[in-house]
Write a protein that holds these residues in place. Structure first.
Motif, PDB file in Angstrom:
ATOM      1  N   THR A 190       0.829  -1.216   0.000  1.00  0.00           N
ATOM      2  CA  THR A 190       0.000   0.000   0.000  1.00  0.00           C
ATOM      3  C   THR A 190       0.859   1.259   0.000  1.00  0.00           C
ATOM      4  O   THR A 190       0.598   2.202  -0.759  1.00  0.00           O
ATOM      5  N   VAL A 191       1.868   1.284   0.851  1.00  0.00           N
ATOM      6  CA  VAL A 191       2.729   2.470   0.953  1.00  0.00           C
ATOM      7  C   VAL A 191       3.678   2.571  -0.229  1.00  0.00           C
ATOM      8  O   VAL A 191       4.077   3.670  -0.631  1.00  0.00           O
ATOM      9  N   GLY A 192       4.040   1.427  -0.784  1.00  0.00           N
ATOM     10  CA  GLY A 192       4.980   1.431  -1.912  1.00  0.00           C
ATOM     11  C   GLY A 192       6.402   1.114  -1.509  1.00  0.00           C
ATOM     12  O   GLY A 192       7.337   1.425  -2.249  1.00  0.00           O
ATOM     13  N   LEU A 193       6.583   0.489  -0.331  1.00  0.00           N
ATOM     14  CA  LEU A 193       7.931   0.158   0.109  1.00  0.00           C
ATOM     15  C   LEU A 193       8.536  -0.980  -0.693  1.00  0.00           C
ATOM     16  O   LEU A 193       9.710  -1.297  -0.522  1.00  0.00           O
ATOM     17  N   ASP A 194       7.738  -1.615  -1.562  1.00  0.00           N
ATOM     18  CA  ASP A 194       8.287  -2.647  -2.448  1.00  0.00           C
ATOM     19  C   ASP A 194       8.917  -2.036  -3.698  1.00  0.00           C
ATOM     20  O   ASP A 194       9.590  -2.733  -4.462  1.00  0.00           O
ATOM     21  N   HIS A 195       8.707  -0.742  -3.904  1.00  0.00           N
ATOM     22  CA  HIS A 195       9.373  -0.024  -5.008  1.00  0.00           C
ATOM     23  C   HIS A 195       9.557   1.437  -4.588  1.00  0.00           C
ATOM     24  O   HIS A 195       9.030   2.359  -5.204  1.00  0.00           O
ATOM     25  N   VAL A 196      10.323   1.618  -3.506  1.00  0.00           N
ATOM     26  CA  VAL A 196      10.449   2.924  -2.850  1.00  0.00           C
ATOM     27  C   VAL A 196      10.858   4.010  -3.827  1.00  0.00           C
ATOM     28  O   VAL A 196      10.271   5.106  -3.866  1.00  0.00           O
ATOM     29  N   TYR A 197      11.874   3.730  -4.638  1.00  0.00           N
ATOM     30  CA  TYR A 197      12.513   4.788  -5.419  1.00  0.00           C
ATOM     31  C   TYR A 197      11.648   5.292  -6.576  1.00  0.00           C
ATOM     32  O   TYR A 197      12.014   6.267  -7.223  1.00  0.00           O
ATOM     33  N   ARG A 198      10.513   4.630  -6.824  1.00  0.00           N
ATOM     34  CA  ARG A 198       9.629   5.077  -7.897  1.00  0.00           C
ATOM     35  C   ARG A 198       8.283   5.581  -7.382  1.00  0.00           C
ATOM     36  O   ARG A 198       7.402   5.911  -8.180  1.00  0.00           O
ATOM     37  N   THR A 199       8.120   5.675  -6.077  1.00  0.00           N
ATOM     38  CA  THR A 199       6.854   6.152  -5.525  1.00  0.00           C
ATOM     39  C   THR A 199       6.751   7.668  -5.681  1.00  0.00           C
ATOM     40  O   THR A 199       7.757   8.384  -5.709  1.00  0.00           O
ATOM     41  N   TRP A 200       5.538   8.144  -5.731  1.00  0.00           N
ATOM     42  CA  TRP A 200       5.319   9.581  -5.929  1.00  0.00           C
ATOM     43  C   TRP A 200       5.834  10.381  -4.738  1.00  0.00           C
ATOM     44  O   TRP A 200       6.368  11.475  -4.904  1.00  0.00           O
ATOM     45  N   TRP A 201       5.700   9.802  -3.524  1.00  0.00           N
ATOM     46  CA  TRP A 201       6.112  10.563  -2.343  1.00  0.00           C
ATOM     47  C   TRP A 201       7.631  10.634  -2.223  1.00  0.00           C
ATOM     48  O   TRP A 201       8.164  11.646  -1.768  1.00  0.00           O
ATOM     49  N   PHE A 202       8.349   9.583  -2.645  1.00  0.00           N
ATOM     50  CA  PHE A 202       9.811   9.651  -2.596  1.00  0.00           C
ATOM     51  C   PHE A 202      10.323  10.634  -3.638  1.00  0.00           C
ATOM     52  O   PHE A 202      11.239  11.440  -3.361  1.00  0.00           O
ATOM     53  N   LEU A 203       9.732  10.611  -4.837  1.00  0.00           N
ATOM     54  CA  LEU A 203      10.123  11.579  -5.863  1.00  0.00           C
ATOM     55  C   LEU A 203       9.777  12.998  -5.426  1.00  0.00           C
ATOM     56  O   LEU A 203      10.512  13.944  -5.719  1.00  0.00           O
ATOM     57  N   SER A 204       8.660  13.143  -4.694  1.00  0.00           N
ATOM     58  CA  SER A 204       8.294  14.473  -4.186  1.00  0.00           C
ATOM     59  C   SER A 204       9.316  14.967  -3.163  1.00  0.00           C
ATOM     60  O   SER A 204       9.649  16.160  -3.136  1.00  0.00           O
ATOM     61  N   LEU A 205       9.821  14.055  -2.319  1.00  0.00           N
ATOM     62  CA  LEU A 205      10.869  14.438  -1.374  1.00  0.00           C
ATOM     63  C   LEU A 205      12.112  14.919  -2.110  1.00  0.00           C
ATOM     64  O   LEU A 205      12.743  15.914  -1.721  1.00  0.00           O
ATOM     65  N   LEU A 206      12.473  14.212  -3.192  1.00  0.00           N
ATOM     66  CA  LEU A 206      13.646  14.621  -3.971  1.00  0.00           C
ATOM     67  C   LEU A 206      13.440  16.008  -4.582  1.00  0.00           C
ATOM     68  O   LEU A 206      14.342  16.853  -4.556  1.00  0.00           O
ATOM     69  N   VAL A 207      12.248  16.227  -5.146  1.00  0.00           N
ATOM     70  CA  VAL A 207      11.964  17.530  -5.759  1.00  0.00           C
ATOM     71  C   VAL A 207      11.978  18.632  -4.709  1.00  0.00           C
ATOM     72  O   VAL A 207      12.552  19.714  -4.922  1.00  0.00           O
ATOM     73  N   LEU A 208      11.358  18.377  -3.561  1.00  0.00           N
ATOM     74  CA  LEU A 208      11.310  19.381  -2.499  1.00  0.00           C
ATOM     75  C   LEU A 208      12.708  19.675  -1.971  1.00  0.00           C
ATOM     76  O   LEU A 208      13.055  20.838  -1.698  1.00  0.00           O
ATOM     77  N   PHE A 209      13.528  18.634  -1.832  1.00  0.00           N
ATOM     78  CA  PHE A 209      14.905  18.842  -1.387  1.00  0.00           C
ATOM     79  C   PHE A 209      15.689  19.653  -2.423  1.00  0.00           C
ATOM     80  O   PHE A 209      16.489  20.527  -2.061  1.00  0.00           O
ATOM     81  N   GLY A 210      15.443  19.374  -3.709  1.00  0.00           N
ATOM     82  CA  GLY A 210      16.088  20.170  -4.751  1.00  0.00           C
ATOM     83  C   GLY A 210      15.664  21.628  -4.702  1.00  0.00           C
ATOM     84  O   GLY A 210      16.488  22.533  -4.880  1.00  0.00           O
ATOM     85  N   MET A 211      14.386  21.875  -4.442  1.00  0.00           N
ATOM     86  CA  MET A 211      13.912  23.254  -4.316  1.00  0.00           C
ATOM     87  C   MET A 211      14.545  23.933  -3.112  1.00  0.00           C
ATOM     88  O   MET A 211      14.892  25.117  -3.170  1.00  0.00           O
ATOM     89  N   SER A 212      14.695  23.181  -2.007  1.00  0.00           N
ATOM     90  CA  SER A 212      15.323  23.753  -0.815  1.00  0.00           C
ATOM     91  C   SER A 212      16.778  24.119  -1.088  1.00  0.00           C
ATOM     92  O   SER A 212      17.242  25.197  -0.689  1.00  0.00           O
ATOM     93  N   LEU A 213      17.511  23.237  -1.792  1.00  0.00           N
ATOM     94  CA  LEU A 213      18.895  23.538  -2.144  1.00  0.00           C
ATOM     95  C   LEU A 213      18.982  24.764  -3.042  1.00  0.00           C
ATOM     96  O   LEU A 213      19.850  25.626  -2.872  1.00  0.00           O
ATOM     97  N   THR A 214      18.079  24.831  -4.006  1.00  0.00           N
ATOM     98  CA  THR A 214      18.088  25.968  -4.922  1.00  0.00           C
ATOM     99  C   THR A 214      17.806  27.270  -4.174  1.00  0.00           C
ATOM    100  O   THR A 214      18.486  28.287  -4.393  1.00  0.00           O
ATOM    101  N   ALA A 215      16.793  27.246  -3.287  1.00  0.00           N
ATOM    102  CA  ALA A 215      16.470  28.450  -2.512  1.00  0.00           C
ATOM    103  C   ALA A 215      17.633  28.849  -1.616  1.00  0.00           C
ATOM    104  O   ALA A 215      17.963  30.041  -1.503  1.00  0.00           O
ATOM    105  N   CYS A 216      18.273  27.869  -0.993  1.00  0.00           N
ATOM    106  CA  CYS A 216      19.416  28.171  -0.133  1.00  0.00           C
ATOM    107  C   CYS A 216      20.570  28.766  -0.936  1.00  0.00           C
ATOM    108  O   CYS A 216      21.252  29.673  -0.474  1.00  0.00           O
ATOM    109  N   THR A 217      20.763  28.252  -2.132  1.00  0.00           N
ATOM    110  CA  THR A 217      21.839  28.769  -2.982  1.00  0.00           C
ATOM    111  C   THR A 217      21.612  30.231  -3.330  1.00  0.00           C
ATOM    112  O   THR A 217      22.532  31.054  -3.257  1.00  0.00           O
ATOM    113  N   PHE A 218      20.377  30.578  -3.676  1.00  0.00           N
ATOM    114  CA  PHE A 218      20.091  31.944  -4.107  1.00  0.00           C
ATOM    115  C   PHE A 218      19.941  32.909  -2.938  1.00  0.00           C
ATOM    116  O   PHE A 218      20.200  34.108  -3.103  1.00  0.00           O
ATOM    117  N   THR A 219      19.521  32.407  -1.792  1.00  0.00           N
ATOM    118  CA  THR A 219      19.316  33.313  -0.656  1.00  0.00           C
ATOM    119  C   THR A 219      20.531  33.431   0.245  1.00  0.00           C
ATOM    120  O   THR A 219      20.641  34.406   0.995  1.00  0.00           O
TER     121      THR A 219
END
Length: 466
Positions: free
Chosen positions: A83-112
């Motif tokens: 149900t959670v997707g732990l059988d294919h963690v790296y392709r779940t929408w929530w794990f990809l969302s964490l990666l995108v959010l972390f990328g946005m945080s890095l980008t914001a930190c870089t510019f600010t």
């Protein structure tokens, strides 16, 4: 004001509020170091779970290994995993969302944070008041000294020197301020490669008998855009599969001789693979991971050679065995069962009543049910794991940049100020790391200046604690 100017002014005012909200509300939150650390820890935890929990296995595997009663840790059952997707963690929408959010945080930190810090480090400023030197971590006041001489000394030490009237400013190690930006950029590149691999990559497993040709079909895990990565216009032939055994009969290594074939069946590439030595072609990698016994070739008296399949038997975890049934009469009323445990050629023969009749080796014959049974060959199958991940080159590039950025970050950004005023010479400086070395360097610079008179005051030289 014309209507055109009024319209432009209205649009500008319409966009100013969202920009102000983004700059004053969103960017500070995204650029918060605490948020970045929390996201990084979450990504690390779920990445570890994807390593501990087997990924991309059939549903039956999780039902057998993660039962509902008793559930692992009291809650982790196969239903939760699926149900959670732990059988294919790296392709779940929530794990990809964490990666995108972390990328946005890095980008914001870089510019600010990082870009403003670099901009401030690149600009030069002069301290023209003696009281400003008192605030520096390291400062000295002497009664002799020359800005021109100091400039020559600092330039020999690879400082970039700026001079204005009776004030001097020098800096070096600007690369140390660029390093964190390169580190952030490299992490963004790694995230981009990971996301690309998760969306466009696939993993397949094939069990192919020796001598057979196959195309990648048994895909067990793939991203939503992986269709373009699956080979369509070429196939692979297993020329031969064999196993090397140690003197005590244990498996030493197993090998597969593979050929890549084009649409016309012509060989494009050939390689013998084994564990940790895969075949790579057109972005697809073939790993040697498993083996099995696919079939047996036998001859009854002077009959043509018969090719019979062998199936793996359920031993309840007591080992791997393969079996088949060989008819010894044309009407299939009698036959023998053969059991094999490896490809070394030793087979056990059992009668219809389940009693052991004897054993036979590959290339040898045995009399069973009045028939000469000759075992011509055991046919092995190679187990291949097939992967395609277009993001891997990007990830490797990101890690290369990361190493460069880390090295750059170790360079100290050192600054020195000097002022000639009313017969006194003021000198001070600061650095962001290696402060003891910087203190030693400032002392050496003072020694290279004109020798101070006995009345010179070094009491304000504030040593920096190591």
């Amino acid at each position: 004001m014309t209507s055109k100017e009024s319209s432009t002014s209205g649009l500008s005012g319409l966009w100013s509020a969202p920009r102000r909200f983004l700059r004053t509300q969103i960017l500070p939150i995204l650029g918060d170091l605490r948020l970045a650390i929390a996201l990084l820890l979450a990504i690390a935890v779920f990445s570890i779970s994807g390593t501990v929990i087997e990924q991309g296995q059939p549903l039956g595997y999780y039902q057998a290994n993660y039962p509902e009663d008793p559930a692992l840790f009291g809650f982790l059952s196969w239903k939760v995993l699926v149900t959670v997707g732990l059988d294919h963690v790296y392709r779940t929408w929530w794990f990809l969302s964490l990666l995108v959010l972390f990328g946005m945080s890095l980008t914001a930190c870089t510019f600010t944070h990082q870009f403003p810090a670099l901009k401030a480090a690149r600009s030069w400023k002069f301290y023209k008041q003696p009281r400003q030197y008192e605030k520096l971590a390291l400062s000295a006041q002497i009664q002799s000294g020359s800005l021109d001489e100091l400039q020559q000394i600092l330039e020999k030490r690879r400082y970039r020197v700026f001079q204005e009237d009776n004030a001097l400013y020098a800096r070096k190690g600007l690369v140390g301020k660029i390093g964190p930006i390169v580190v952030h950029a490299s992490m963004l590149v790694i995230l981009a490669g990971s996301i690309l691999g998760a969306l466009s990559g696939f993993m397949a497993q094939e069990m192919v008998p020796s001598g057979e040709t196959f195309q990648v079909r048994n895909i067990i895990d793939s991203g939503p855009f992986a269709g373009s990565q699956v080979p369509q216009d070429w196939s692979v032939r297993v020329n031969r599969f064999w196993i090397d055994y140690t003197p005590d009969g244990a498996i030493d290594q197993f090998y597969s001789d593979l050929s890549v074939l084009d649409g016309d069946g012509s060989e494009i590439e050939q390689k013998t693979i084994h564990v940790n030595e895969p075949l790579r072609y057109d972005g697809v990698t073939f790993y040697q991971t498993n083996w099995a016994i696919a079939g047996i070739r036998v001859q009854l008296n002077n009959s043509p050679i018969l090719d019979l399949p062998m199936a793996q038997l359920d031993t309840g975890g007591a080992g791997r065995l393969w079996g088949s049934w060989i008819p010894t009469k044309p009407d299939l009323s009698e036959g023998v069962s053969v059991i094999a445990r490896d490809l070394q050629g030793m087979l056990l023969l059992y009668g219809m009543d389940g009693k052991l009749l004897g054993s036979v080796r590959t290339g040898m014959s045995a009399q069973v049910n009045g028939v000469k049974l000759k075992v011509v060959e055991l046919v092995g199958s190679t187990g291949l794991q097939i992967k395609a991940d277009p993001g891997i080159p990007i990830v490797y590039l990101g890690f290369g940049l990361l190493m460069v950025g880390v090295v750059m970050s170790y360079f100290s950004h050192s600054q020195i100020w000097a002022l000639e005023r009313e017969g006194l010479f003021y000198l001070g400086g600061r650095t962001n790391r290696a402060q003891v070395s910087f203190e030693r360097e400032v002392l050496e610079v003072l020694e290279q200046l004109d020798r101070p008179t006995p009345e010179s005051d070094f009491s304000q030289l504030d040593p920096i604690a190591s």
